[in-house]
Design a protein around this motif. Sequence first.
Motif, PDB file in Angstrom:
ATOM      1  N   PHE A 193       0.843  -1.199   0.000  1.00 28.34           N
ATOM      2  CA  PHE A 193       0.000   0.000   0.000  1.00 28.34           C
ATOM      3  C   PHE A 193       0.880   1.251   0.000  1.00 28.34           C
ATOM      4  O   PHE A 193       0.618   2.211  -0.742  1.00 28.34           O
ATOM      5  CB  PHE A 193      -0.919   0.009   1.227  1.00 28.34           C
ATOM      6  N   THR A 194       1.917   1.245   0.811  1.00 26.83           N
ATOM      7  CA  THR A 194       2.782   2.427   0.920  1.00 26.83           C
ATOM      8  C   THR A 194       3.559   2.664  -0.371  1.00 26.83           C
ATOM      9  O   THR A 194       3.770   3.826  -0.775  1.00 26.83           O
ATOM     10  CB  THR A 194       3.736   2.279   2.119  1.00 26.83           C
ATOM     11  N   LEU A 195       3.980   1.606  -1.031  1.00 25.46           N
ATOM     12  CA  LEU A 195       4.663   1.760  -2.318  1.00 25.46           C
ATOM     13  C   LEU A 195       3.757   2.432  -3.352  1.00 25.46           C
ATOM     14  O   LEU A 195       4.184   3.321  -4.093  1.00 25.46           O
ATOM     15  CB  LEU A 195       5.121   0.402  -2.847  1.00 25.46           C
ATOM     16  N   VAL A 196       2.495   1.983  -3.406  1.00 31.08           N
ATOM     17  CA  VAL A 196       1.532   2.579  -4.343  1.00 31.08           C
ATOM     18  C   VAL A 196       1.284   4.036  -3.974  1.00 31.08           C
ATOM     19  O   VAL A 196       1.274   4.925  -4.846  1.00 31.08           O
ATOM     20  CB  VAL A 196       0.219   1.766  -4.353  1.00 31.08           C
ATOM     21  N   LEU A 197       1.101   4.303  -2.692  1.00 31.70           N
ATOM     22  CA  LEU A 197       0.870   5.686  -2.241  1.00 31.70           C
ATOM     23  C   LEU A 197       2.075   6.562  -2.562  1.00 31.70           C
ATOM     24  O   LEU A 197       1.924   7.720  -2.977  1.00 31.70           O
ATOM     25  CB  LEU A 197       0.588   5.692  -0.738  1.00 31.70           C
ATOM     26  N   GLN A 198       3.268   6.022  -2.397  1.00 39.04           N
ATOM     27  CA  GLN A 198       4.493   6.786  -2.664  1.00 39.04           C
ATOM     28  C   GLN A 198       4.542   7.227  -4.132  1.00 39.04           C
ATOM     29  O   GLN A 198       4.849   8.391  -4.436  1.00 39.04           O
ATOM     30  CB  GLN A 198       5.709   5.933  -2.313  1.00 39.04           C
ATOM     31  N   GLY A 199       4.234   6.311  -5.053  1.00 37.78           N
ATOM     32  CA  GLY A 199       4.211   6.672  -6.465  1.00 37.78           C
ATOM     33  C   GLY A 199       3.136   7.710  -6.765  1.00 37.78           C
ATOM     34  O   GLY A 199       3.355   8.643  -7.546  1.00 37.78           O
ATOM     35  N   HIS A 200       1.980   7.543  -6.140  1.00 36.07           N
ATOM     36  CA  HIS A 200       0.879   8.489  -6.284  1.00 36.07           C
ATOM     37  C   HIS A 200       1.312   9.893  -5.839  1.00 36.07           C
ATOM     38  O   HIS A 200       1.055  10.898  -6.528  1.00 36.07           O
ATOM     39  CB  HIS A 200      -0.286   7.973  -5.420  1.00 36.07           C
ATOM     40  N   LEU A 221       6.343  12.755   3.112  1.00 35.28           N
ATOM     41  CA  LEU A 221       5.588  12.788   4.371  1.00 35.28           C
ATOM     42  C   LEU A 221       5.030  14.184   4.619  1.00 35.28           C
ATOM     43  O   LEU A 221       3.888  14.331   5.082  1.00 35.28           O
ATOM     44  CB  LEU A 221       6.494  12.349   5.524  1.00 35.28           C
ATOM     45  N   VAL A 222       5.811  15.209   4.307  1.00 33.26           N
ATOM     46  CA  VAL A 222       5.316  16.590   4.437  1.00 33.26           C
ATOM     47  C   VAL A 222       4.117  16.800   3.515  1.00 33.26           C
ATOM     48  O   VAL A 222       3.089  17.369   3.923  1.00 33.26           O
ATOM     49  CB  VAL A 222       6.437  17.604   4.113  1.00 33.26           C
ATOM     50  N   TRP A 223       4.232  16.333   2.270  1.00 33.95           N
ATOM     51  CA  TRP A 223       3.113  16.478   1.318  1.00 33.95           C
ATOM     52  C   TRP A 223       1.876  15.772   1.856  1.00 33.95           C
ATOM     53  O   TRP A 223       0.762  16.316   1.820  1.00 33.95           O
ATOM     54  CB  TRP A 223       3.497  15.878  -0.032  1.00 33.95           C
ATOM     55  N   LEU A 224       2.047  14.560   2.380  1.00 34.15           N
ATOM     56  CA  LEU A 224       0.927  13.768   2.884  1.00 34.15           C
ATOM     57  C   LEU A 224       0.233  14.479   4.048  1.00 34.15           C
ATOM     58  O   LEU A 224      -1.001  14.583   4.085  1.00 34.15           O
ATOM     59  CB  LEU A 224       1.430  12.395   3.323  1.00 34.15           C
ATOM     60  N   ASN A 225       1.003  14.995   4.994  1.00 40.08           N
ATOM     61  CA  ASN A 225       0.413  15.672   6.150  1.00 40.08           C
ATOM     62  C   ASN A 225      -0.269  16.979   5.760  1.00 40.08           C
ATOM     63  O   ASN A 225      -1.338  17.308   6.287  1.00 40.08           O
ATOM     64  CB  ASN A 225       1.477  15.910   7.219  1.00 40.08           C
ATOM     65  N   LEU A 246       3.096   2.909   6.072  1.00 39.58           N
ATOM     66  CA  LEU A 246       4.334   2.750   6.831  1.00 39.58           C
ATOM     67  C   LEU A 246       5.168   4.017   6.603  1.00 39.58           C
ATOM     68  O   LEU A 246       5.856   4.144   5.586  1.00 39.58           O
ATOM     69  CB  LEU A 246       5.100   1.513   6.374  1.00 39.58           C
ATOM     70  N   PRO A 247       5.114   4.982   7.527  1.00 38.73           N
ATOM     71  CA  PRO A 247       5.761   6.287   7.285  1.00 38.73           C
ATOM     72  C   PRO A 247       7.260   6.191   7.074  1.00 38.73           C
ATOM     73  O   PRO A 247       7.855   7.029   6.391  1.00 38.73           O
ATOM     74  CB  PRO A 247       5.409   7.089   8.548  1.00 38.73           C
ATOM     75  N   GLU A 248       7.901   5.161   7.651  1.00 38.53           N
ATOM     76  CA  GLU A 248       9.353   5.050   7.500  1.00 38.53           C
ATOM     77  C   GLU A 248       9.751   4.756   6.061  1.00 38.53           C
ATOM     78  O   GLU A 248      10.923   4.939   5.684  1.00 38.53           O
ATOM     79  CB  GLU A 248       9.897   3.955   8.421  1.00 38.53           C
ATOM     80  N   MET A 249       8.813   4.329   5.221  1.00 38.65           N
ATOM     81  CA  MET A 249       9.116   4.063   3.810  1.00 38.65           C
ATOM     82  C   MET A 249       9.070   5.336   2.972  1.00 38.65           C
ATOM     83  O   MET A 249       9.547   5.347   1.835  1.00 38.65           O
ATOM     84  CB  MET A 249       8.135   3.035   3.236  1.00 38.65           C
ATOM     85  N   LEU A 250       8.476   6.398   3.496  1.00 42.31           N
ATOM     86  CA  LEU A 250       8.330   7.647   2.744  1.00 42.31           C
ATOM     87  C   LEU A 250       9.515   8.567   2.999  1.00 42.31           C
ATOM     88  O   LEU A 250      10.100   8.561   4.087  1.00 42.31           O
ATOM     89  CB  LEU A 250       7.035   8.354   3.146  1.00 42.31           C
ATOM     90  N   THR A 251       9.855   9.380   1.998  1.00 42.66           N
ATOM     91  CA  THR A 251      10.877  10.404   2.195  1.00 42.66           C
ATOM     92  C   THR A 251      10.282  11.535   3.029  1.00 42.66           C
ATOM     93  O   THR A 251       9.056  11.629   3.202  1.00 42.66           O
ATOM     94  CB  THR A 251      11.362  10.968   0.857  1.00 42.66           C
ATOM     95  N   LYS A 252      11.143  12.389   3.518  1.00 45.12           N
ATOM     96  CA  LYS A 252      10.679  13.520   4.325  1.00 45.12           C
ATOM     97  C   LYS A 252       9.730  14.406   3.517  1.00 45.12           C
ATOM     98  O   LYS A 252       8.674  14.833   4.008  1.00 45.12           O
ATOM     99  CB  LYS A 252      11.873  14.343   4.807  1.00 45.12           C
TER     100      LYS A 252
END
Length: 601
Positions: free
Chosen positions: A426-433, A567-571, A558-564
């Motif tokens: 899920f996090t991999l897909v979200l990361q690409g998105h 994560l800023v964009w997501l929040n 899994l927030p540790e899989m995202l770059t800083k």
Amino acid sequence: MNVNQERIAKLQEKMQAANMDMYLVPTADFHQSEYVGTYFKVRAWLSGFSGSAGTLLVTRENAYLWTDGRYFIQAAKQLEGTGVTLMKMGEEGVPTVEEFIKENLPMNGCLGCDGRTIHVAEGKDFETLVQEKEGRFEYQDDLAGEIWTDRPEMSKEPVYTLDVKYAGKSREDKIQDVRDAMKEAGANVHIISSMDDIVWLLNIRGNDIIYNPVVMSYVMVTMEQVHFYVQEEAVSEQVRAELEKAGVVLHDYFAIYEDVKELADDSKIMLEDACTNYTLYKNLPGNVEVIFQSNPAAIMKGCKNETEMENIRIAHIKDAKAMCRFIYWFKNHVNSGEITEYSAAEKSLEFRKEDPDCLDLSFETICAYEANAAMCHYAPTETEYAKVEPKGFFLIDSGAQYWQGTTDITRTIAAGELTQEQKENFTLVLQGHIRLAMAKFQYGCSGANLDVLARGPLWERAMDFNHGTGHGVGYLLNVHEGPQNINWRMRANGRRGNTTPLEEGMLTSDEPGLYLEGKYGIRTENLLLCKKAEKNGYGQFMEFENMTWVPYEREAILPEMLTKAELVWLNEYHQKVYEIVGPMLSEEERQWLKEATAEIK
């Protein structure tokens, strides 16, 4: 024999009587629409495969069905027992339809089809292929239609007008823009077959294809008049009067096939070979000049004007309210054991229909639990559905037609406990998105240039998804609209080419996914509006404005899989979701949304 075998056998009898060796049945109407009305679902009626894309080829002895990766699982199931062989497009060792015909059509053989259901470029290719075999290409007969004795009637739903407060531009101005483009191309006649371009041009809408508010029609634009070929009983006197005021002359729908035969020999006719059907093209007089060019209306329609863009923002806020309420309902009822895929789809429609500006869905709602979500375009029915259990993933891909525009959103929701693998994927897909949504790029880039942003996290782990990353979206129109898309696969022809530059005002989906057959499927989708960013010595830069405001499943991240930066964009995104949608919800729903959008560290 089952019913599909019987139908194909009857077609083979017709072929034998006509001395045909092969008969082609594409998924198409007379306008090369992506989705078709019930009258045109000949391929589905013959083969039993109901997906929106596929080509059936029937020989004297066998039958073959080509479809793309979205439908491999569905097609395999639906073709069981029919005798139809599934040909998985793009797979290693699988020939294209054209390659198969070239290899298997005998010398002096005959290939047949209804020429109204293939476009000009296809017809020319088949012509050449058959000539190499010193054979015949018969395109005048609808053999499949002849055996479909209880075929539904062609749709003729009422035509309605779209007020300029929604369209942003009058039909008179749009017609003039098209004429200006004709002059630039050196044309004095323009034949438009694509129904989405026609209704956009005339500021009308209809309901002749479910979920796609188009009108069965053709248009022929000259420098003096606009000839509108339509089933006239679908046009009220009021609508007729409005159109005639703009210089639009109405004719019977089928009359265009004879009218084009009477065009003057000095006519310079502009048409798009990927939309115009082969029979119509072959009816043109032999001495006219044909200018093959993309419909100018397509790019005009694709680049939303200021009024449309502002309305689209409103539509997506309305849609976000409905979807947030749906997710809250789902989370609060999933443990009851009463939710099914079908009841969930009905509930999502119920929330949308509470808004008076919601006219309909924009496509059939995809509600899929666990393994069913691995079938990319699976949709439950009233009689066939899975029960949702309080564990694993539930995927909903849905959208609606509002007076203010068209929406399309996908969320993958945790129905209950998730595995570590599910969270990682899920996090991999979200990361690409997120990477695609964050993109800043030089003007002139197309979807082919940006696709790797969305696939990158998956590609790094040698995984992928077998569909495009993004498609254009219309304004109260087709949920899949060209001319742009986001896909690394290059296309030699067809309207939706991914080499089309991304222009300001283009509305495009961002929807990477991952599908594990027999286990689960994941997809995350927002709509993005392309706009200009800064311009400097390096050139004009472009970026995306997000339109969709619905939280992502925080239990699966899994927030540790995202770059800083990710994560800023997501929040920041979640903070804005709460600011926009929170005030429209009940106290209980708002409290849930506050928790669903809380900062992730």
